[in-house]
Structures are given as structure tokens and as C-alpha cells.
Design a protein around this motif. Structure first.
Motif, PDB file in Angstrom:
ATOM      1  N   SER A   1       0.865  -1.096  -0.004  1.00  0.00           N
ATOM      2  CA  SER A   1       0.544   0.133   0.051  1.00  0.00           C
ATOM      3  C   SER A   1       1.034   1.329  -0.199  1.00  0.00           C
ATOM      4  O   SER A   1       1.697   1.570   0.778  1.00  0.00           O
ATOM      5  N   CYS A   2       0.793   1.946  -0.708  1.00  0.00           N
ATOM      6  CA  CYS A   2       1.470   3.506  -1.232  1.00  0.00           C
ATOM      7  C   CYS A   2       1.057   4.438  -0.036  1.00  0.00           C
ATOM      8  O   CYS A   2       0.313   4.986   0.717  1.00  0.00           O
ATOM      9  N   PRO A   3       2.303   4.854   1.092  1.00  0.00           N
ATOM     10  CA  PRO A   3       1.392   5.664   1.800  1.00  0.00           C
ATOM     11  C   PRO A   3       1.217   7.246   1.365  1.00  0.00           C
ATOM     12  O   PRO A   3       0.585   7.966   2.593  1.00  0.00           O
ATOM     13  N   HIS A   4       1.230   7.355   0.340  1.00  0.00           N
ATOM     14  CA  HIS A   4      -0.071   8.609  -0.249  1.00  0.00           C
ATOM     15  C   HIS A   4      -1.326   8.499  -0.196  1.00  0.00           C
ATOM     16  O   HIS A   4      -1.526   8.544  -0.188  1.00  0.00           O
ATOM     17  N   ARG A   5      -1.954   6.759  -1.289  1.00  0.00           N
ATOM     18  CA  ARG A   5      -2.630   7.408  -1.346  1.00  0.00           C
ATOM     19  C   ARG A   5      -3.602   5.973  -1.428  1.00  0.00           C
ATOM     20  O   ARG A   5      -4.483   5.431  -2.122  1.00  0.00           O
ATOM     21  N   GLY A   6      -2.546   5.250  -1.242  1.00  0.00           N
ATOM     22  CA  GLY A   6      -2.561   3.568  -0.689  1.00  0.00           C
ATOM     23  C   GLY A   6      -3.237   2.687  -2.002  1.00  0.00           C
ATOM     24  O   GLY A   6      -3.240   2.020  -1.709  1.00  0.00           O
ATOM     25  N   ILE A   7      -2.498   3.198  -2.778  1.00  0.00           N
ATOM     26  CA  ILE A   7      -2.714   2.304  -4.148  1.00  0.00           C
ATOM     27  C   ILE A   7      -1.585   1.124  -3.899  1.00  0.00           C
ATOM     28  O   ILE A   7      -0.211   1.073  -3.639  1.00  0.00           O
ATOM     29  N   PRO A   8      -2.148   0.219  -4.102  1.00  0.00           N
ATOM     30  CA  PRO A   8      -0.715  -1.637  -3.882  1.00  0.00           C
ATOM     31  C   PRO A   8       0.544  -1.063  -4.478  1.00  0.00           C
ATOM     32  O   PRO A   8       0.308  -0.435  -5.639  1.00  0.00           O
TER      33      PRO A   8
ATOM     34  N   GLU B   1       8.750   1.905  -7.228  1.00  0.00           N
ATOM     35  CA  GLU B   1       8.082   2.512  -7.137  1.00  0.00           C
ATOM     36  C   GLU B   1       7.039   2.656  -7.179  1.00  0.00           C
ATOM     37  O   GLU B   1       6.130   1.460  -8.744  1.00  0.00           O
ATOM     38  N   CYS B   2       6.838   3.553  -6.904  1.00  0.00           N
ATOM     39  CA  CYS B   2       4.741   3.987  -7.305  1.00  0.00           C
ATOM     40  C   CYS B   2       4.045   4.234  -8.515  1.00  0.00           C
ATOM     41  O   CYS B   2       4.696   4.675  -9.012  1.00  0.00           O
ATOM     42  N   CYS B   3       3.109   2.837  -8.906  1.00  0.00           N
ATOM     43  CA  CYS B   3       2.607   3.335 -10.493  1.00  0.00           C
ATOM     44  C   CYS B   3       1.829   5.109 -10.598  1.00  0.00           C
ATOM     45  O   CYS B   3       1.542   5.080 -11.816  1.00  0.00           O
ATOM     46  N   TYR B   4       1.529   5.513  -9.716  1.00  0.00           N
ATOM     47  CA  TYR B   4       0.439   6.251  -9.570  1.00  0.00           C
ATOM     48  C   TYR B   4       1.104   7.670  -9.094  1.00  0.00           C
ATOM     49  O   TYR B   4       1.104   8.546 -10.535  1.00  0.00           O
ATOM     50  N   HIS B   5       1.808   7.936  -8.911  1.00  0.00           N
ATOM     51  CA  HIS B   5       2.446   9.581  -8.916  1.00  0.00           C
ATOM     52  C   HIS B   5       4.263   9.639  -8.503  1.00  0.00           C
ATOM     53  O   HIS B   5       4.985  10.550  -8.554  1.00  0.00           O
ATOM     54  N   GLY B   6       4.726   8.182  -8.534  1.00  0.00           N
ATOM     55  CA  GLY B   6       6.498   7.663  -8.829  1.00  0.00           C
ATOM     56  C   GLY B   6       7.192   7.908  -8.334  1.00  0.00           C
ATOM     57  O   GLY B   6       8.341   8.230  -7.414  1.00  0.00           O
ATOM     58  N   TRP B   7       6.442   7.794  -6.556  1.00  0.00           N
ATOM     59  CA  TRP B   7       6.813   7.746  -5.041  1.00  0.00           C
ATOM     60  C   TRP B   7       7.777   6.807  -5.069  1.00  0.00           C
ATOM     61  O   TRP B   7       8.228   5.552  -5.582  1.00  0.00           O
ATOM     62  N   ARG B   8       8.920   7.005  -4.969  1.00  0.00           N
ATOM     63  CA  ARG B   8       9.199   5.990  -4.526  1.00  0.00           C
ATOM     64  C   ARG B   8      10.894   5.626  -3.543  1.00  0.00           C
ATOM     65  O   ARG B   8      11.019   6.106  -2.559  1.00  0.00           O
TER      66      ARG B   8
HETATM   67  S1  FES Z   1      -0.282   6.495  -4.676  1.00  0.00           S
HETATM   68 FE1  FES Z   1       1.342   5.917  -4.600  1.00  0.00          FE
HETATM   69  S2  FES Z   1       2.403   7.034  -5.417  1.00  0.00           S
HETATM   70 FE2  FES Z   1       0.852   8.501  -5.063  1.00  0.00          FE
END
Ligand code: FES
Ligand SMILES: [Fe+2]
Length: 411
Positions: A111-118, A130-137
Motif C-alpha cells: 500500500s503506497c503511503p501517499h494514496r494507498g494504491i498497492p 516505485e509507485c505506479c501512481y505518482h512515482g514516489w520511490r
Molecule cells: S499513490 Fe503512490 S505515489 Fe501517489
């Protein structure tokens, strides 16, 4: 019927699981990451308070009866290859597993701590996920955020203070083990070693089997230690016949966090033990241990020949658990394929029974545990309760057995 799985199904999507309340969580994060001097609006404070209260309330309501702060096997080592991200679930916590380019396995909350996408939808570059949504690494081994691509030169957000959930993770005996500390708690300073399968020589054969049970872990565990189902569930020409049922007396003794069926000669109605005795010409001794949270080990020895196995019953969700069975031996006459063939039949018999039992348990029946055949199950529940009590009070754990004891049953 649930499929028998040899290689565990890692892509189990939960039908029930911990719910996350998106809005309050989001606000809580903002409050955390902004400097303390930032004026926080009353609305944000209220939301934070509500979030904390709701979290406490939902934790109390949704106690699934899991034992936290133990190692659990999450996947087979062989499944974690290259730069793939593999999903798993332990104790209703979604996990993403992977291997760094240096070969080290890691486990993060999926779960990404930004917006929860796996995070498992993202990618691994060998070191960073790297998260697929906003690229946080995120650093794969620590979960620490290393980059937020959207930040401008004006932004003051301290990226290194943001962490994705991550768990201690190690490989042993062909499994990736994850240490599941309770949600919202810090890891203890020292964590115990990962359980290891005991072997008695340098050269041996080893194999793994696995199957899912549609039951709470407690049912899986008491099913595993239940001596009375053998003649009914495991009737096979190669194991035993229903008519071979006879009275048995077995000595048990307390061991830390568990109990041991003291070393003894195994049952005379089990064909494999008889065969072993014939081949070595020496008596066979068997020692069976159960240790919290979920480990049953069995060691059979006859002269220089040995067979060692471990079964763990791991909670995936409150309505699903998984048996992982690993066995090693130096019995020259037992090829892996033969053992697997019989082992699968055995596990399948347990699995089919548990599927039928789950049908009945849906209706919340009253259950009973009888003496002596269900005494190990009673010890299990008492061990579990006493461990939780000792963790709550800080007092030493009280063992439910006050010394060696003999149990009698027919099987
Ligand atoms: S939800 Fe993962 S970077 Fe935004
Ligand atoms: Fe069984």
C-alpha cells in the motif's frame, strides 16, 4: 472445491480485511509531515481525533484472534525472482515481496503511503520500489521514501521522514519469512531467529508442500494436532485402515511456548514406520513438538536414518489459512516423488475435511473439546491466551501444563 496448491497462490485478494478510512488517514499524514509550527485547522484536529478513536474502536471490534510478533512464512523463496514484485497476505496484511539486485528479500505493506494504491502495481529497479501512481520511490529494505517526483524546489516536505510499511524479512528452508509485528507497534530491539528445520546430516533430500484451508487459523492448528481423526480421514492402504484403531497412551511434557509428545516408538498401525524399522533393524523413535504460534515439528530417527518435518499453519485472513509443510530425510530408499505423491494424498484428505467443516462453522455452532483426545487443542488455546495475558501484563507466561502427563485415546 478449493484447489490443492503445491506452489502457494500468492495472489489471494482478500474478501474481508482491514478497512482503511481514506480521508482521516490522509489528513493525519499531512499533519505528520508538516512542520509542527504550521497552524493546524480545527477541522484537521477533529479529523485526527476521530481517526485515532475510530482506529482504536475498529481494532477492538475486529480482533481476528491472530498472534502478532512472530515469524510467518509468506511465500516460497523460488517464487521471488528477478525484479518481480509478488503479492502475499499474512494476518490480513497485504504484502509485496521482492528481491533486491543483491539477492536480499524484502517485504513491504502492499500500500503506497501517499494514496494507498498497492505498491505491487509499481516496479522494482533492484533497490527501490516505485509507485505506479505518482512515482514516489521507496527503499525496498527500509521502506524509506527516497524521492517524490512532484516536489518543486520550493517544497519543504521532508521526504526521508515518509515510510512505506515494511517488515523484517528473511529466507530459511526455502521460504520467505516475514516478522509480523502488531499494527501500530514498534519492532522490538531484538527479534527472535527465524525457525529452522532440524536436520541431522549434511546430505539430505528436502521437499515442500502446501495447501489452503478455508478456516480460521485456530481450526487449522487444532486439526493439525488432533490425534483422533487419523483412522477416519487418513484411511489409505499405505497409512492405516479404519479397523486398525486401538487404544494409545502417549506421554506429553511442557516446553517453552508449547508441548512435546515425548520420544516414543511410533504407532504400530502406521506402515511407513514399520518399513523403516525393518530396513534399519533398529527401533524408531518419534518426537513431536507443537510451539506457538503455529509450528508442529516431527522427528523420526532409527539408527543413522532420520526424517524431519515441519508443518506451519499460517493465518492469511480470518477465514483462510495455509499449511506449509517441509520435510527432509536421509532415507536412501525414499525418493522425493514418492514422498510427494503420498504427502499430497494426506494433505488433500485434511483439506477436504476442513472444507466440509467450514460449511458447518458458517452457522456458528457450539463446539466441544473432549478429554483426552482434544487435550492438545485445549493446551493450544490456553497457551495462546496465557501468552497474550503475559504480553498484556508483562508478567512471565504461565504454562497450562504443570508437568509431564499421559494422554489416552483410541486411534
Ligand atoms: S499513490 Fe503512490 S505515489 Fe501517489
Ligand atoms: Fe490430518
Amino acid at each position: 472445491m478449493a484447489p490443492f496448491v503445491e506452489e502457494c497462490n500468492r495472489n489471494v485478494k482478500p474478501s474481508i480485511g482491514p478497512s482503511t478510512v481514506t480521508l482521516p488517514r490522509l489528513l493525519w499524514c499531512e499533519a505528520l509531515y508538516y512542520d509542527a509550527s504550521t497552524t493546524m485547522s480545527e477541522a484537521v484536529r477533529t479529523m485526527m481525533r476521530m481517526d485515532a478513536e475510530a482506529a482504536q474502536e475498529s481494532a477492538a471490534q475486529t480482533d481476528a484472534g491472530f498472534l502478532w510478533d512472530f515469524w510467518y512464512p509468506a511465500a516460497r523463496s523460488s517464487e521471488i525472482r528477478g525484479q518481480n514484485l509478488v503479492t502475499a497476505m499474512l494476518l490480513e496484511v497485504p504484502l509485496v515481496l521482492g528481491r533486491t539486485s543483491e539477492g536480499k528479500v524484502f517485504a513491504m505493506r502492499d500500500s503506497c503511503p501517499h494514496r494507498g494504491i498497492p505498491l505491487s502495481y509499481g516496479r522494482l529497479d533492484g533497490k527501490v520500489v516505485e509507485c505506479c501512481y505518482h512515482g514516489w520511490r521507496f527503499d525496498a529494505c527500509s521502506g524509506q521514501c527516497v524521492e517524490i517526483p512532484s516536489l518543486s524546489s520550493q517544497d519543504k516536505l521532508k521526504v526521508e521522514r515518509i515510510f512505506a510499511g515494511h517488515f523484517p524479512c528473511e529466507e530459511r528452508d526455502g521460504y520467505v519469512w516475514v516478522y509480523m509485528n502488531a499494527p501500530g507497534t514498534k519492532l522490538p530491539e531484538t527479534i527472535p531467529a527465524v525457525p529452522a528445520l532440524i536436520v541431522f546430516s549434511d546430505k539430505y533430500k528436502i521437499t515442500h508442500l502446501s495447501c489452503e484451508l478455508p478456516s480460521h487459523v485456530d481450526q487449522g492448528i487444532i486439526g493439525l494436532m488432533d490425534p483422533a481423526h487419523g483412522p477416519f480421514v487418513h484411511q489409505s492402504w499405505f497409512w492405516r485402515k479404519r479397523g486398525s484403531i486401538h487404544e494409545k497412551a502417549k506421554q506429553f511434557e511442557p516446553i517453552p511456548n508449547g508441548f512435546r509428545m515425548s520420544p516414543h516408538s511410533p504407532s504400530t498401525n502406521s506402515a511407513p514406520y514399520q518399513l523403516l524399522k525393518k530396513i534399519t533393524g533398529e527401533p524408531v523413535t518419534t518426537t513431536i513438538d507443537f510451539v506457538l504460534p503455529n509450528l508442529r515439528t516431527e522427528i523420526d530417527q532409527s539408527g543413522k536414518m532420520w526424517f524431519s518435518s515441519r508443518a506451519t499453519v499460517t493465518p492469511v485472513r480470518r477465514d483462510l489459512c495455509r499449511i506449509d509443510f517441509v520435510a527432509a530425510w536421509n532415507l536412501f530408499f525414499l525418493p522425493v516423488w514418492i514422498f510427494r505423491m503420498f504427502g499430497k494424498v494426506f494433505l488433500r484428505q485434511d483439506q477436504e475435511t476442513m472444507i466440509q467443516q467450514a460449511e458447518g462453522l458458517k452457522h456458528n455452532p457450539r463446539l466441544m473439546l473432549i478429554d483426552d483426545a482434544d487435550r492438545p487443542a485445549k493446551w493450544y488455546f490456553a497457551l495462546k491466551a496465557n501468552l497474550l495475558e503475559s504480553r498484556r501484563t508483562g508478567a512471565p507466561m504461565v504454562h497450562p501444563m504443570d508437568g509431564p502427563t499421559t494422554l489416552r485415546w483410541r486411534s
